[in-house]
Design a protein around this motif. Sequence first.
Motif, PDB file in Angstrom:
ATOM      1  N   PRO A 247       0.835  -1.213   0.000  1.00  0.00           N
ATOM      2  CA  PRO A 247       0.000   0.000   0.000  1.00  0.00           C
ATOM      3  C   PRO A 247       0.862   1.252   0.000  1.00  0.00           C
ATOM      4  O   PRO A 247       1.972   1.263   0.545  1.00  0.00           O
ATOM      5  CB  PRO A 247      -0.796  -0.118   1.305  1.00  0.00           C
ATOM      6  CG  PRO A 247      -0.736  -1.553   1.675  1.00  0.00           C
ATOM      7  CD  PRO A 247       0.577  -2.071   1.172  1.00  0.00           C
ATOM      8  N   LYS A 248       0.342   2.314  -0.588  1.00  0.00           N
ATOM      9  CA  LYS A 248       1.143   3.542  -0.683  1.00  0.00           C
ATOM     10  C   LYS A 248       1.215   4.289   0.652  1.00  0.00           C
ATOM     11  O   LYS A 248       2.149   5.058   0.882  1.00  0.00           O
ATOM     12  CB  LYS A 248       0.597   4.454  -1.781  1.00  0.00           C
ATOM     13  CG  LYS A 248      -0.814   4.994  -1.561  1.00  0.00           C
ATOM     14  CD  LYS A 248      -1.211   5.875  -2.741  1.00  0.00           C
ATOM     15  CE  LYS A 248      -2.588   6.494  -2.553  1.00  0.00           C
ATOM     16  NZ  LYS A 248      -2.967   7.335  -3.724  1.00  0.00           N
ATOM     17  N   ARG A 249       0.216   4.106   1.539  1.00  0.00           N
ATOM     18  CA  ARG A 249       0.241   4.737   2.869  1.00  0.00           C
ATOM     19  C   ARG A 249      -0.206   3.689   3.884  1.00  0.00           C
ATOM     20  O   ARG A 249      -1.351   3.697   4.335  1.00  0.00           O
ATOM     21  CB  ARG A 249      -0.685   5.952   2.918  1.00  0.00           C
ATOM     22  CG  ARG A 249      -0.234   7.130   2.038  1.00  0.00           C
ATOM     23  CD  ARG A 249      -1.161   8.324   2.230  1.00  0.00           C
ATOM     24  NE  ARG A 249      -1.125   8.818   3.592  1.00  0.00           N
ATOM     25  CZ  ARG A 249      -0.372   9.837   4.005  1.00  0.00           C
ATOM     26  NH1 ARG A 249       0.410  10.465   3.146  1.00  0.00           N
ATOM     27  NH2 ARG A 249      -0.404  10.229   5.261  1.00  0.00           N
ATOM     28  N   PRO A 250       0.692   2.775   4.255  1.00  0.00           N
ATOM     29  CA  PRO A 250       0.293   1.631   5.077  1.00  0.00           C
ATOM     30  C   PRO A 250       0.053   1.943   6.545  1.00  0.00           C
ATOM     31  O   PRO A 250      -0.479   1.100   7.268  1.00  0.00           O
ATOM     32  CB  PRO A 250       1.463   0.662   4.915  1.00  0.00           C
ATOM     33  CG  PRO A 250       2.648   1.547   4.644  1.00  0.00           C
ATOM     34  CD  PRO A 250       2.094   2.686   3.838  1.00  0.00           C
ATOM     35  N   GLU A 251       0.473   3.133   7.001  1.00  0.00           N
ATOM     36  CA  GLU A 251       0.317   3.478   8.413  1.00  0.00           C
ATOM     37  C   GLU A 251      -0.561   4.719   8.559  1.00  0.00           C
ATOM     38  O   GLU A 251      -0.585   5.591   7.690  1.00  0.00           O
ATOM     39  CB  GLU A 251       1.678   3.736   9.045  1.00  0.00           C
ATOM     40  CG  GLU A 251       2.608   2.534   9.028  1.00  0.00           C
ATOM     41  CD  GLU A 251       3.931   2.842   9.679  1.00  0.00           C
ATOM     42  OE1 GLU A 251       3.934   3.131  10.897  1.00  0.00           O
ATOM     43  OE2 GLU A 251       4.961   2.806   8.987  1.00  0.00           O
ATOM     44  N   LEU A 252      -1.262   4.789   9.675  1.00  0.00           N
ATOM     45  CA  LEU A 252      -2.123   5.938   9.960  1.00  0.00           C
ATOM     46  C   LEU A 252      -1.258   7.038  10.568  1.00  0.00           C
ATOM     47  O   LEU A 252      -1.032   7.080  11.781  1.00  0.00           O
ATOM     48  CB  LEU A 252      -3.247   5.529  10.913  1.00  0.00           C
ATOM     49  CG  LEU A 252      -4.334   6.579  11.160  1.00  0.00           C
ATOM     50  CD1 LEU A 252      -5.026   6.976   9.867  1.00  0.00           C
ATOM     51  CD2 LEU A 252      -5.356   6.048  12.169  1.00  0.00           C
ATOM     52  N   LEU A 253      -0.767   7.917   9.705  1.00  0.00           N
ATOM     53  CA  LEU A 253       0.176   8.955  10.103  1.00  0.00           C
ATOM     54  C   LEU A 253      -0.369  10.336   9.754  1.00  0.00           C
ATOM     55  O   LEU A 253      -1.266  10.466   8.908  1.00  0.00           O
ATOM     56  CB  LEU A 253       1.515   8.738   9.395  1.00  0.00           C
ATOM     57  CG  LEU A 253       2.267   7.452   9.727  1.00  0.00           C
ATOM     58  CD1 LEU A 253       3.491   7.304   8.836  1.00  0.00           C
ATOM     59  CD2 LEU A 253       2.636   7.412  11.194  1.00  0.00           C
ATOM     60  N   PRO A 254       0.172  11.380  10.369  1.00  0.00           N
ATOM     61  CA  PRO A 254      -0.276  12.720  10.012  1.00  0.00           C
ATOM     62  C   PRO A 254      -0.153  12.970   8.513  1.00  0.00           C
ATOM     63  O   PRO A 254       0.840  12.598   7.882  1.00  0.00           O
ATOM     64  CB  PRO A 254       0.688  13.623  10.806  1.00  0.00           C
ATOM     65  CG  PRO A 254       1.059  12.795  11.992  1.00  0.00           C
ATOM     66  CD  PRO A 254       1.145  11.382  11.484  1.00  0.00           C
ATOM     67  N   TYR A 255      -1.183  13.575   7.971  1.00  0.00           N
ATOM     68  CA  TYR A 255      -1.204  13.861   6.541  1.00  0.00           C
ATOM     69  C   TYR A 255      -0.152  14.905   6.202  1.00  0.00           C
ATOM     70  O   TYR A 255      -0.102  15.974   6.820  1.00  0.00           O
ATOM     71  CB  TYR A 255      -2.585  14.364   6.115  1.00  0.00           C
ATOM     72  CG  TYR A 255      -2.643  14.813   4.666  1.00  0.00           C
ATOM     73  CD1 TYR A 255      -2.849  13.866   3.662  1.00  0.00           C
ATOM     74  CD2 TYR A 255      -2.473  16.144   4.314  1.00  0.00           C
ATOM     75  CE1 TYR A 255      -2.896  14.249   2.326  1.00  0.00           C
ATOM     76  CE2 TYR A 255      -2.510  16.532   2.984  1.00  0.00           C
ATOM     77  CZ  TYR A 255      -2.720  15.578   1.997  1.00  0.00           C
ATOM     78  OH  TYR A 255      -2.757  15.966   0.685  1.00  0.00           O
ATOM     79  N   GLU A 256       0.671  14.580   5.218  1.00  0.00           N
ATOM     80  CA  GLU A 256       1.674  15.517   4.745  1.00  0.00           C
ATOM     81  C   GLU A 256       1.498  15.641   3.235  1.00  0.00           C
ATOM     82  O   GLU A 256       1.740  14.706   2.487  1.00  0.00           O
ATOM     83  CB  GLU A 256       3.094  15.038   5.078  1.00  0.00           C
ATOM     84  CG  GLU A 256       3.363  15.000   6.571  1.00  0.00           C
ATOM     85  CD  GLU A 256       4.769  14.513   6.879  1.00  0.00           C
ATOM     86  OE1 GLU A 256       5.503  14.188   5.925  1.00  0.00           O
ATOM     87  OE2 GLU A 256       5.115  14.449   8.067  1.00  0.00           O
ATOM     88  N   GLY A 257       1.069  16.777   2.806  1.00  0.00           N
ATOM     89  CA  GLY A 257       0.823  16.990   1.388  1.00  0.00           C
ATOM     90  C   GLY A 257       0.140  18.322   1.203  1.00  0.00           C
ATOM     91  O   GLY A 257      -0.202  19.014   2.175  1.00  0.00           O
ATOM     92  N   PRO A 258      -0.076  18.692  -0.043  1.00  0.00           N
ATOM     93  CA  PRO A 258      -0.737  19.984  -0.295  1.00  0.00           C
ATOM     94  C   PRO A 258      -2.173  19.983   0.176  1.00  0.00           C
ATOM     95  O   PRO A 258      -2.886  18.994   0.031  1.00  0.00           O
ATOM     96  CB  PRO A 258      -0.648  20.127  -1.830  1.00  0.00           C
ATOM     97  CG  PRO A 258      -0.559  18.712  -2.323  1.00  0.00           C
ATOM     98  CD  PRO A 258       0.223  17.974  -1.281  1.00  0.00           C
ATOM     99  N   LEU A 259      -2.603  21.074   0.773  1.00  0.00           N
ATOM    100  CA  LEU A 259      -3.998  21.219   1.190  1.00  0.00           C
ATOM    101  C   LEU A 259      -4.784  21.712  -0.019  1.00  0.00           C
ATOM    102  O   LEU A 259      -5.008  22.899  -0.209  1.00  0.00           O
ATOM    103  CB  LEU A 259      -4.097  22.190   2.362  1.00  0.00           C
ATOM    104  CG  LEU A 259      -3.336  21.747   3.627  1.00  0.00           C
ATOM    105  CD1 LEU A 259      -3.494  22.778   4.727  1.00  0.00           C
ATOM    106  CD2 LEU A 259      -3.835  20.387   4.091  1.00  0.00           C
ATOM    107  N   LEU A 260      -5.190  20.750  -0.864  1.00  0.00           N
ATOM    108  CA  LEU A 260      -5.790  21.063  -2.165  1.00  0.00           C
ATOM    109  C   LEU A 260      -7.179  21.634  -2.020  1.00  0.00           C
ATOM    110  O   LEU A 260      -7.899  21.311  -1.100  1.00  0.00           O
ATOM    111  CB  LEU A 260      -5.825  19.786  -3.011  1.00  0.00           C
ATOM    112  CG  LEU A 260      -4.464  19.118  -3.192  1.00  0.00           C
ATOM    113  CD1 LEU A 260      -4.644  17.790  -3.869  1.00  0.00           C
ATOM    114  CD2 LEU A 260      -3.530  19.999  -3.987  1.00  0.00           C
TER     115      LEU A 260
END
Length: 260
Positions: A247-260
Amino acid sequence: MQTNPTYSSLVAVGDSFTEGMSDLLPDGSYRGWADLLAARMAARAPGFRYANLAVRGKLIGQIVDEQVPVAAAMRADVVTLVGGLNDALRPKCDMGRVRDLLTEAVERLAPSCERLVLMRSPGRQGPVLERFRPRMEQLFACVDELAARHGALVVDLYGAPSLADPRLWDVDRLHLTPEGHRRVAEAVWQTLGHAAEDPEWHTPVPATPPPGWGARRIADVRFARHHLLPWIGRRLTGRSSGDGRAPKRPELLPYEGPLL
Protein backbone atom coordinates in the motif's frame (compact mmCIF):
# COMPACT_ATOMS: atom_id res chain seq x y z
CA MET A 1 -26.14 13.68 10.27
CA GLN A 2 -23.92 16.40 11.65
CA THR A 3 -23.33 19.25 9.20
CA ASN A 4 -19.70 20.16 8.42
CA PRO A 5 -18.27 17.62 10.88
CA THR A 6 -14.61 17.51 11.82
CA TYR A 7 -12.91 14.13 11.62
CA SER A 8 -9.38 13.49 12.82
CA SER A 9 -8.48 10.42 10.75
CA LEU A 10 -9.28 8.54 7.55
CA VAL A 11 -8.42 5.02 6.36
CA ALA A 12 -9.13 4.00 2.76
CA VAL A 13 -9.55 0.31 1.91
CA GLY A 14 -9.91 -1.24 -1.54
CA ASP A 15 -8.34 -1.74 -4.96
CA SER A 16 -7.06 0.42 -7.84
CA PHE A 17 -10.05 2.76 -7.67
CA THR A 18 -9.07 3.81 -4.15
CA GLU A 19 -5.32 3.61 -4.79
CA GLY A 20 -5.87 6.41 -7.29
CA MET A 21 -5.28 5.00 -10.76
CA SER A 22 -5.13 6.81 -13.24
CA ASP A 23 -4.66 10.17 -11.49
CA LEU A 24 -0.96 10.26 -12.27
CA LEU A 25 1.41 12.68 -10.54
CA PRO A 26 4.66 14.01 -12.09
CA ASP A 27 6.77 11.61 -9.99
CA GLY A 28 4.92 8.59 -11.42
CA SER A 29 2.81 7.89 -8.33
CA TYR A 30 -0.97 8.02 -8.19
CA ARG A 31 -3.06 10.51 -6.23
CA GLY A 32 -6.79 9.76 -6.59
CA TRP A 33 -10.01 10.69 -4.83
CA ALA A 34 -8.97 9.37 -1.39
CA ASP A 35 -5.86 11.59 -1.31
CA LEU A 36 -7.95 14.57 -2.46
CA LEU A 37 -10.49 13.85 0.28
CA ALA A 38 -7.74 13.52 2.89
CA ALA A 39 -6.33 16.90 1.89
CA ARG A 40 -9.72 18.55 2.40
CA MET A 41 -10.25 16.86 5.74
CA ALA A 42 -6.74 17.79 6.89
CA ALA A 43 -7.44 21.45 6.17
CA ARG A 44 -10.18 21.29 8.83
CA ALA A 45 -8.41 19.26 11.49
CA PRO A 46 -4.85 19.98 12.71
CA GLY A 47 -2.97 16.72 13.21
CA PHE A 48 -5.25 14.86 10.82
CA ARG A 49 -4.03 11.33 10.08
CA TYR A 50 -4.49 9.32 6.90
CA ALA A 51 -3.76 5.78 5.69
CA ASN A 52 -4.48 4.31 2.26
CA LEU A 53 -4.28 0.51 2.26
CA ALA A 54 -5.74 0.02 -1.22
CA VAL A 55 -3.74 -1.93 -3.81
CA ARG A 56 -4.59 -2.32 -7.48
CA GLY A 57 -6.00 -5.64 -8.66
CA LYS A 58 -7.12 -6.87 -5.24
CA LEU A 59 -10.15 -9.15 -5.03
CA ILE A 60 -12.60 -8.87 -2.16
CA GLY A 61 -11.12 -11.93 -0.44
CA GLN A 62 -7.68 -10.35 -0.48
CA ILE A 63 -9.09 -7.08 0.82
CA VAL A 64 -10.75 -8.93 3.70
CA ASP A 65 -7.59 -10.88 4.54
CA GLU A 66 -4.94 -8.21 4.02
CA GLN A 67 -6.54 -4.82 4.60
CA VAL A 68 -9.64 -5.12 6.77
CA PRO A 69 -7.89 -6.33 9.97
CA VAL A 70 -5.27 -3.59 9.64
CA ALA A 71 -7.91 -0.91 9.05
CA ALA A 72 -10.07 -2.10 11.95
CA ALA A 73 -7.08 -1.99 14.32
CA MET A 74 -6.39 1.65 13.38
CA ARG A 75 -9.72 2.79 14.92
CA ALA A 76 -10.01 5.73 12.52
CA ASP A 77 -12.88 8.19 12.58
CA VAL A 78 -13.75 7.44 8.93
CA VAL A 79 -13.14 4.27 6.93
CA THR A 80 -13.97 3.97 3.24
CA LEU A 81 -14.47 0.51 1.75
CA VAL A 82 -14.79 -0.16 -1.97
CA GLY A 83 -14.31 -3.72 -3.19
CA GLY A 84 -15.81 -6.60 -5.10
CA LEU A 85 -15.88 -5.05 -8.54
CA ASN A 86 -12.69 -6.80 -9.64
CA ASP A 87 -14.42 -10.08 -8.78
CA ALA A 88 -17.59 -9.12 -10.66
CA LEU A 89 -15.61 -8.26 -13.81
CA ARG A 90 -13.98 -11.69 -14.02
CA PRO A 91 -15.41 -14.21 -16.52
CA LYS A 92 -16.27 -16.60 -13.69
CA CYS A 93 -17.49 -15.14 -10.44
CA ASP A 94 -19.38 -16.56 -7.48
CA MET A 95 -21.47 -13.55 -6.47
CA GLY A 96 -22.72 -15.38 -3.39
CA ARG A 97 -19.15 -15.62 -2.12
CA VAL A 98 -18.54 -11.96 -3.00
CA ARG A 99 -21.58 -10.96 -0.94
CA ASP A 100 -20.43 -13.08 1.99
CA LEU A 101 -16.96 -11.56 1.96
CA LEU A 102 -18.25 -8.01 1.62
CA THR A 103 -20.59 -8.70 4.54
CA GLU A 104 -17.64 -9.93 6.61
CA ALA A 105 -15.67 -6.79 5.77
CA VAL A 106 -18.50 -4.47 6.80
CA GLU A 107 -19.21 -6.40 9.98
CA ARG A 108 -15.57 -6.06 11.03
CA LEU A 109 -15.11 -2.43 10.02
CA ALA A 110 -18.38 -0.84 11.13
CA PRO A 111 -17.76 -1.25 14.91
CA SER A 112 -14.18 0.02 14.56
CA CYS A 113 -14.92 3.52 13.26
CA GLU A 114 -17.23 6.45 13.76
CA ARG A 115 -18.32 6.53 10.12
CA LEU A 116 -18.08 3.74 7.53
CA VAL A 117 -18.46 4.85 3.91
CA LEU A 118 -19.43 2.39 1.15
CA MET A 119 -19.86 3.11 -2.54
CA ARG A 120 -21.80 2.11 -5.60
CA SER A 121 -18.85 2.28 -7.99
CA PRO A 122 -19.11 4.32 -11.19
CA GLY A 123 -19.95 2.52 -14.43
CA ARG A 124 -18.57 3.68 -17.76
CA GLN A 125 -20.80 3.70 -20.81
CA GLY A 126 -19.79 1.23 -23.51
CA PRO A 127 -20.34 -2.32 -24.75
CA VAL A 128 -17.52 -4.00 -22.80
CA LEU A 129 -19.13 -3.51 -19.39
CA GLU A 130 -22.68 -4.20 -20.49
CA ARG A 131 -22.33 -7.95 -19.98
CA PHE A 132 -21.20 -7.36 -16.39
CA ARG A 133 -23.89 -4.87 -15.37
CA PRO A 134 -26.19 -7.50 -13.77
CA ARG A 135 -23.34 -8.56 -11.48
CA MET A 136 -22.47 -4.95 -10.70
CA GLU A 137 -26.05 -4.24 -9.73
CA GLN A 138 -26.14 -7.35 -7.53
CA LEU A 139 -23.03 -6.05 -5.80
CA PHE A 140 -24.56 -2.61 -5.30
CA ALA A 141 -27.78 -4.08 -3.92
CA CYS A 142 -25.63 -5.85 -1.33
CA VAL A 143 -23.88 -2.56 -0.54
CA ASP A 144 -27.24 -0.87 0.06
CA GLU A 145 -28.45 -3.69 2.31
CA LEU A 146 -25.28 -3.70 4.39
CA ALA A 147 -25.32 0.07 4.76
CA ALA A 148 -28.90 0.00 6.02
CA ARG A 149 -28.07 -2.78 8.47
CA HIS A 150 -24.90 -1.23 9.89
CA GLY A 151 -25.59 2.48 9.64
CA ALA A 152 -22.98 3.08 6.94
CA LEU A 153 -23.10 5.83 4.35
CA VAL A 154 -23.43 5.04 0.65
CA VAL A 155 -22.00 7.24 -2.10
CA ASP A 156 -23.97 6.56 -5.28
CA LEU A 157 -21.41 7.03 -8.05
CA TYR A 158 -23.12 4.48 -10.29
CA GLY A 159 -26.16 6.73 -10.54
CA ALA A 160 -24.17 9.87 -11.44
CA PRO A 161 -24.52 10.72 -15.15
CA SER A 162 -21.19 12.56 -15.23
CA LEU A 163 -19.20 9.48 -14.18
CA ALA A 164 -20.71 7.34 -16.94
CA ASP A 165 -19.20 9.66 -19.56
CA PRO A 166 -16.25 7.99 -21.36
CA ARG A 167 -14.42 11.34 -21.31
CA LEU A 168 -13.98 10.98 -17.54
CA TRP A 169 -12.25 7.61 -17.96
CA ASP A 170 -8.61 6.99 -18.79
CA VAL A 171 -7.45 5.29 -21.99
CA ASP A 172 -7.48 1.91 -20.20
CA ARG A 173 -11.30 2.32 -19.85
CA LEU A 174 -11.11 0.94 -16.30
CA HIS A 175 -9.93 3.92 -14.25
CA LEU A 176 -11.07 7.50 -13.88
CA THR A 177 -9.20 10.56 -15.12
CA PRO A 178 -8.03 13.21 -12.63
CA GLU A 179 -11.32 15.06 -13.21
CA GLY A 180 -13.23 11.88 -12.45
CA HIS A 181 -11.33 11.42 -9.20
CA ARG A 182 -12.00 15.04 -8.27
CA ARG A 183 -15.71 14.46 -8.68
CA VAL A 184 -15.60 11.31 -6.56
CA ALA A 185 -13.79 13.20 -3.78
CA GLU A 186 -16.50 15.85 -3.93
CA ALA A 187 -19.21 13.19 -3.74
CA VAL A 188 -17.70 11.60 -0.63
CA TRP A 189 -17.09 15.03 0.91
CA GLN A 190 -20.77 15.91 0.58
CA THR A 191 -21.94 12.49 1.77
CA LEU A 192 -19.92 12.99 4.96
CA GLY A 193 -21.99 16.10 5.65
CA HIS A 194 -19.74 18.88 4.38
CA ALA A 195 -20.98 21.87 2.43
CA ALA A 196 -20.70 21.40 -1.31
CA GLU A 197 -17.73 22.91 -3.09
CA ASP A 198 -19.06 21.62 -6.43
CA PRO A 199 -22.84 21.15 -6.23
CA GLU A 200 -22.89 19.92 -9.85
CA TRP A 201 -20.32 17.13 -9.58
CA HIS A 202 -22.90 14.58 -10.73
CA THR A 203 -24.15 16.51 -13.77
CA PRO A 204 -22.89 15.60 -17.25
CA VAL A 205 -19.89 17.44 -18.64
CA PRO A 206 -20.62 19.80 -21.57
CA ALA A 207 -21.12 18.09 -24.88
CA THR A 208 -18.29 18.01 -27.41
CA PRO A 209 -18.23 16.71 -31.01
CA PRO A 210 -17.72 12.93 -30.94
CA PRO A 211 -14.45 11.59 -32.41
CA GLY A 212 -14.60 10.39 -35.98
CA TRP A 213 -14.68 6.76 -37.06
CA GLY A 214 -10.93 6.66 -37.74
CA ALA A 215 -10.00 8.15 -34.37
CA ARG A 216 -12.28 5.66 -32.59
CA ARG A 217 -10.70 2.70 -34.39
CA ILE A 218 -7.17 3.90 -33.56
CA ALA A 219 -8.19 4.29 -29.92
CA ASP A 220 -9.72 0.79 -29.93
CA VAL A 221 -6.51 -0.75 -31.31
CA ARG A 222 -4.36 1.05 -28.73
CA PHE A 223 -6.70 0.01 -25.95
CA ALA A 224 -6.61 -3.64 -27.02
CA ARG A 225 -2.82 -3.70 -27.40
CA HIS A 226 -1.79 -1.83 -24.28
CA HIS A 227 -4.59 -2.65 -21.83
CA LEU A 228 -7.07 -5.36 -22.85
CA LEU A 229 -4.57 -8.04 -23.97
CA PRO A 230 -2.33 -7.62 -20.89
CA TRP A 231 -5.44 -7.78 -18.68
CA ILE A 232 -6.55 -11.02 -20.37
CA GLY A 233 -3.02 -12.41 -20.01
CA ARG A 234 -3.06 -11.76 -16.26
CA ARG A 235 -6.44 -13.44 -15.93
CA LEU A 236 -5.29 -16.53 -17.84
CA THR A 237 -2.11 -16.89 -15.78
CA GLY A 238 -3.65 -16.08 -12.41
CA ARG A 239 -1.52 -12.97 -11.96
CA SER A 240 -2.60 -9.54 -10.69
CA SER A 241 -1.31 -6.04 -11.32
CA GLY A 242 -0.97 -5.72 -7.55
CA ASP A 243 1.14 -8.81 -6.93
CA GLY A 244 4.01 -7.91 -4.61
CA ARG A 245 2.90 -4.29 -4.30
CA ALA A 246 2.61 -2.65 -0.88
CA PRO A 247 0.00 0.00 0.00
CA LYS A 248 1.14 3.54 -0.68
CA ARG A 249 0.24 4.74 2.87
CA PRO A 250 0.29 1.63 5.08
CA GLU A 251 0.32 3.48 8.41
CA LEU A 252 -2.12 5.94 9.96
CA LEU A 253 0.18 8.95 10.10
CA PRO A 254 -0.28 12.72 10.01
CA TYR A 255 -1.20 13.86 6.54
CA GLU A 256 1.67 15.52 4.74
CA GLY A 257 0.82 16.99 1.39
CA PRO A 258 -0.74 19.98 -0.29
CA LEU A 259 -4.00 21.22 1.19
CA LEU A 260 -5.79 21.06 -2.16
